[in-house]
Motif scaffolding. Sequence first.
Motif, PDB file in Angstrom:
ATOM      1  N   ILE A  11     -12.974  18.057 -20.874  1.00 46.04           N
ATOM      2  CA  ILE A  11     -12.838  19.042 -19.803  1.00 46.04           C
ATOM      3  C   ILE A  11     -12.169  18.364 -18.617  1.00 46.04           C
ATOM      4  O   ILE A  11     -12.594  17.300 -18.186  1.00 46.04           O
ATOM      5  CB  ILE A  11     -14.220  19.576 -19.360  1.00 46.04           C
ATOM      6  CG1 ILE A  11     -15.068  19.973 -20.571  1.00 46.04           C
ATOM      7  CG2 ILE A  11     -14.069  20.739 -18.392  1.00 46.04           C
ATOM      8  CD1 ILE A  11     -14.503  21.060 -21.404  1.00 46.04           C
ATOM      9  N   GLU A  12     -11.130  18.975 -18.100  1.00 47.88           N
ATOM     10  CA  GLU A  12     -10.415  18.333 -16.994  1.00 47.88           C
ATOM     11  C   GLU A  12     -11.111  18.574 -15.672  1.00 47.88           C
ATOM     12  O   GLU A  12     -11.294  17.679 -14.879  1.00 47.88           O
ATOM     13  CB  GLU A  12      -8.986  18.855 -16.924  1.00 47.88           C
ATOM     14  CG  GLU A  12      -8.106  18.228 -17.997  1.00 47.88           C
ATOM     15  CD  GLU A  12      -6.879  19.065 -18.274  1.00 47.88           C
ATOM     16  OE1 GLU A  12      -6.441  19.800 -17.368  1.00 47.88           O
ATOM     17  OE2 GLU A  12      -6.370  19.001 -19.406  1.00 47.88           O
ATOM     18  N   GLU A  13     -11.474  19.823 -15.416  1.00 52.45           N
ATOM     19  CA  GLU A  13     -12.101  20.075 -14.136  1.00 52.45           C
ATOM     20  C   GLU A  13     -13.368  20.881 -14.334  1.00 52.45           C
ATOM     21  O   GLU A  13     -13.348  21.953 -14.926  1.00 52.45           O
ATOM     22  CB  GLU A  13     -11.137  20.861 -13.231  1.00 52.45           C
ATOM     23  CG  GLU A  13     -11.292  20.448 -11.796  1.00 52.45           C
ATOM     24  CD  GLU A  13     -10.492  21.345 -10.875  1.00 52.45           C
ATOM     25  OE1 GLU A  13      -9.290  21.506 -11.108  1.00 52.45           O
ATOM     26  OE2 GLU A  13     -11.106  21.894  -9.937  1.00 52.45           O
ATOM     27  N   VAL A  14     -14.461  20.350 -13.840  1.00 49.50           N
ATOM     28  CA  VAL A  14     -15.726  21.061 -13.993  1.00 49.50           C
ATOM     29  C   VAL A  14     -16.625  20.712 -12.820  1.00 49.50           C
ATOM     30  O   VAL A  14     -16.599  19.601 -12.308  1.00 49.50           O
ATOM     31  CB  VAL A  14     -16.397  20.715 -15.341  1.00 49.50           C
ATOM     32  CG1 VAL A  14     -16.498  19.228 -15.547  1.00 49.50           C
ATOM     33  CG2 VAL A  14     -17.786  21.339 -15.440  1.00 49.50           C
ATOM     34  N   VAL A  72     -22.673  17.007 -15.690  1.00 47.52           N
ATOM     35  CA  VAL A  72     -21.295  16.600 -15.921  1.00 47.52           C
ATOM     36  C   VAL A  72     -21.315  15.109 -16.128  1.00 47.52           C
ATOM     37  O   VAL A  72     -21.919  14.380 -15.344  1.00 47.52           O
ATOM     38  CB  VAL A  72     -20.411  16.922 -14.694  1.00 47.52           C
ATOM     39  CG1 VAL A  72     -18.992  16.434 -14.915  1.00 47.52           C
ATOM     40  CG2 VAL A  72     -20.455  18.392 -14.373  1.00 47.52           C
ATOM     41  N   SER A  73     -20.709  14.650 -17.216  1.00 50.58           N
ATOM     42  CA  SER A  73     -20.685  13.221 -17.450  1.00 50.58           C
ATOM     43  C   SER A  73     -19.354  12.868 -18.075  1.00 50.58           C
ATOM     44  O   SER A  73     -19.059  13.282 -19.185  1.00 50.58           O
ATOM     45  CB  SER A  73     -21.843  12.846 -18.369  1.00 50.58           C
ATOM     46  OG  SER A  73     -21.903  11.456 -18.473  1.00 50.58           O
ATOM     47  N   GLY A  74     -18.535  12.145 -17.325  1.00 49.70           N
ATOM     48  CA  GLY A  74     -17.181  11.866 -17.780  1.00 49.70           C
ATOM     49  C   GLY A  74     -16.463  13.186 -17.999  1.00 49.70           C
ATOM     50  O   GLY A  74     -16.529  14.086 -17.168  1.00 49.70           O
ATOM     51  N   ASP A  75     -15.821  13.340 -19.150  1.00 49.23           N
ATOM     52  CA  ASP A  75     -15.122  14.610 -19.382  1.00 49.23           C
ATOM     53  C   ASP A  75     -15.983  15.585 -20.193  1.00 49.23           C
ATOM     54  O   ASP A  75     -15.487  16.533 -20.767  1.00 49.23           O
ATOM     55  CB  ASP A  75     -13.776  14.354 -20.060  1.00 49.23           C
ATOM     56  CG  ASP A  75     -13.945  13.782 -21.457  1.00 49.23           C
ATOM     57  OD1 ASP A  75     -15.105  13.479 -21.844  1.00 49.23           O
ATOM     58  OD2 ASP A  75     -12.932  13.641 -22.161  1.00 49.23           O
TER      59      ASP A  75
END
Lengths: 456, 590
Positions: free
Chosen positions: A21-24, A47-50
């Motif tokens: 996921i690029e943007e979260v 959220v963890s890394g991508d």
Amino acid sequence: MFKEYLSVTAVSGPLLLAEHIEEVKYGELVEIELENKEIRRGQVLEVSGDKALIQIFEGSTGINLTGSRVRFSGKSIEIGVSMDMLSRVFNGLGEPIDNGPKILPEKKIDINGSPINPYARDFPQEFIQTGISSIDGMNTLVRGQKLPIFSGSGLPHARIAAQIARQAKVLGKEEEFAVVFGAMGITFEEANFFIEDFKKTGAIDRAVLFINLASDPPIERIATPRVVLSTAEYLAFEKDKHVLVILTDMTNYCEALREVSAARKEVPGRRGYPGYLYTDLASIYERAGRIQGKKGSITQIPILTMPEDDKTHPVPDLTGYITEGQILLSRALHQKNIYPPIDVLPSLSRLKQKGIGRGRTREDHADVTNQLFAAYARGKEAKELAVILGDAALSDIDKQFSKFADEYENKFLAQGEYTNRTIEETLNIGWELLKILPRSELKRVKEEQIKTYMDK
Amino acid sequence: MIKGQIVKIAGPLVVAENMAGVSMYNVVKVSKFGLVGEVIELKQDKVSIQVYEETIGIGRGEPVEDTGVPLSIELGPGLLESIFDGIQRPLDVIKQKTGNYITRGVSVPALNRDKKWAFEPLAKKGDKVSPGDKLGVVQETVLIKHYIMVPNDIEGELIELAVKGNYTITELIAKIKTTEGVQEITMLRKWPVRKMRPYIEKMAPKELLSSGQRVIDTFFPVTKGGTACIPGPFGSGKTVVQQQLAKWADADVVIYIGCGERGNEITDVLLEFPELKDPKSGEPLMKRTVLVANTSNMPVAAREASIYTGVTMAEYYRDMGYNVALMADSTSRWAEALREISGRMEEMPGEEGYPAYLASRIAGFYERAGQVVCLASKEKRIGSISIIGAVSPPGGDLSDPVVQATLRIVKVFWGLEDKLAYRRHFPAINWLRSYSLYLENIEEYLKTVAPEISSLRSKSMRILQEEAELEEIVRLVGVDALSDHDKLTMETAKSIREDFLHQNAFDMQDTYTSLKKQYNMLKLIISFHERSLKCLENKISTKEIFNLPVRDKIAKSKFIPEDQMIAFDYLENEMSQVFEKLFAHHTEKK
Ligand SMILES: Nc1ncnc2c1ncn2[C@@H]1O[C@H](COP(=O)(O)OP(=O)(O)O)[C@@H](O)[C@H]1O
Ligand SMILES: [Mg+2]
């Protein structure tokens, strides 16, 4: 438009993991489109890394790893509110389920709300007369209080809550009030009981109902109280209404939280509930009260069932640590056919001090209540002793206390579901009952009060 | 400044990368909202951060910027009468700025920068000064003179000092020439909250912190500079006891920390304290009080900080030579915040999921209490901090790790019991289980105020203990089995409980009792008991004794006003006459 991802890599219980996921954003609203085009909603939990870990409100049944699309909204979960919501029925996420028209929102509110600045609060102190002696007299409710009902399976909490909703009023005032009702995981029958009662009394016109039934998705329940309270805040602090919020059953809510926590493999706290249960519950219960300069108010009556009638179970325990007292129902009183079976001794209203007394209820209220508490406690102890040793073992005075306890249960606690006692009636019954006891035992009331209220 | 990016967000825990070089416990600004966070773990170029504001809506890749300084608070005139959140943001100013709800990312200084304070110099040019020496004084409130002292790392010659006049806290008031050059001094100080402020030495506390609460002062007293804890299930009276102490304790300064508890309880204090008058000075209690409020619905990590914010302010006033009382309601919420962050960091959990360092953190907090000789080179200045912590164990179960770790360090234990609370016996402090380890320390002190109180206390305790044993017997065989002597013990115990230990915080008269009056009240009860014993020896029946109307007057002696203490002498007199009559009557009969 928002980016769509096909990269669901794991589903476990109510959780879904999406990768690359690029943007979260933490906490944002997510839409999941299933292969069959069905849309579900979720929320980012971590959220963890991508990677993004998502909780799916409607559950994960039918989701697969290849055909599911995940869309990130960039917003947190919101509810569109408007005055048209009154008299309408919604699901636990705030979508209409009564076949009525869509709501055209006046505005959209983040369901998580924000903490009220304690500096901005006004202290709740207006007496609400519920017409129920064991509440008004002993554990008085005030406007803006959060006062839960601790119940057990099969006990008449719903009837009591409905009676409060029906009878509650602030003396000498005719003001605009509203009821916002949130059902979490209760049966159709129980939900229907409330709806029918609201209809019968006409309260439905001023009510907004959010219903998540036992058969509805459990995770949706996590959003329900927040949707309820966002609506209540809108009505109270923007539309000047005095709002009564009923939330039932908080135990089901907590179980949904536990389910998510277990799926995340978090270190479990007591009985498997997550360590942050206190904080989570506080973010719900603290959304009650009064705000300086605002006309409206939010009074909360959450209902919860205590598993095995155990008050130390984490749900009642943590609730009691947050709310401003509790109304505890007793199975023993219920079995004696006493309605409402409110056990006044372990019940408590922390805000009653400022809501009672001269100019609010009556000047003798605090003292006569203290006297009734003390006398009933002693009477119950005497009765327990009598159970072991027989009546003969009691001293004469203890026999009088024991008699008092019985009469108190039958005449003060017991009343009809449709009996609406004024506060004067309640206090006068109390004085009448105290006549059973010798004067010298009445240490908590003042001489002048005895003259005025007992000898009259 | 070091700047990195967010890689992980889990509630109040954020992990950022590219942060090599940041120091442990530094404050960082997190995300585009600039949220306040504190570094709590370093791992190569990654840091774990506990964020003191709501993290919903912050995203991966957003910036994290080091501020280069550890979590610190501001110290100076203007602290008193204020209300701060857990990281010392003034909630009244926040309300003006953002309205009724607390929004994140607001940055406001803790202390008012514009207000002018009337400064009076207390030193002169040319003086050699060391840390803690007084440079001047400001009347902060009617009750408190706020001494402006030499900062803790500065020593040298005073080469400039402001003349009497009005200054803001950021205006220059002094210059000190040190070996490292000239230091410019204002009235504003900063101090990292996790670091104890230094003093010369600790002393054994010997003075009672009087609270006006009978069960506390007479039976389980705490000292100025002492520590106490008050564990109990919900509704047993922790908060009321804490608030009673905040109101009536004879401390100079009170720091009240609402840590993860109800919003309305803070509002209550805010609205009530300005109205209540300090019994000593007659001035509003708010004039000596600082509130720190991080209620249960405010961000969880700031709860953890609130305790340190509070105790650092306490140390600052202690350093001026004041007796400070600090209440923390509730330390359990602080421990839970610790647990939550620890859990998110996936640390190895200890008991009940609490981190292994729980006990050492609790000990570290209470160790900041004490009576000390303050830093100062020109005088022996003594100040103290008493810490009273509420503990909220699940289900009221005292085996809870927070209770146990606390009991290992504090010297006074007020054990609250729900059974007493249900009977509306308040304060619901169990008299058999509670203890104070300061009884010996304050023996000397009590001699000057209320001699004999120690002996009254031990007599009463014995009666209460006997009552507990007798109750067992009554439960087995009924009250008739008791001897007259035992019946008297039961009656006296009841009188101690109902007429002395029971104290209604919400009754105008009963809410506060001076030590002198406590002594008088208990003396009446014990004196009645001892006279009755004599009667029994002379075969006078219990019935005759129990029917004496003077008992009723003893029961109501709590309502004798503080300024009419003579009434106790009259009562004592009356009692002695009543008993004489009883004796006379009895001998006649014989
Ligand atoms: N000293 C007291 N006098 C009178 N009532 C008290 C006293 N202490 C406690 N109470 C009663 O008990 C209630 C609960 O007390 P509180 O201190 O809020 O409990 P906790 O903090 O342990 O949950 C109060 O609202 C009040 O009604
Ligand atoms: Mg409390």
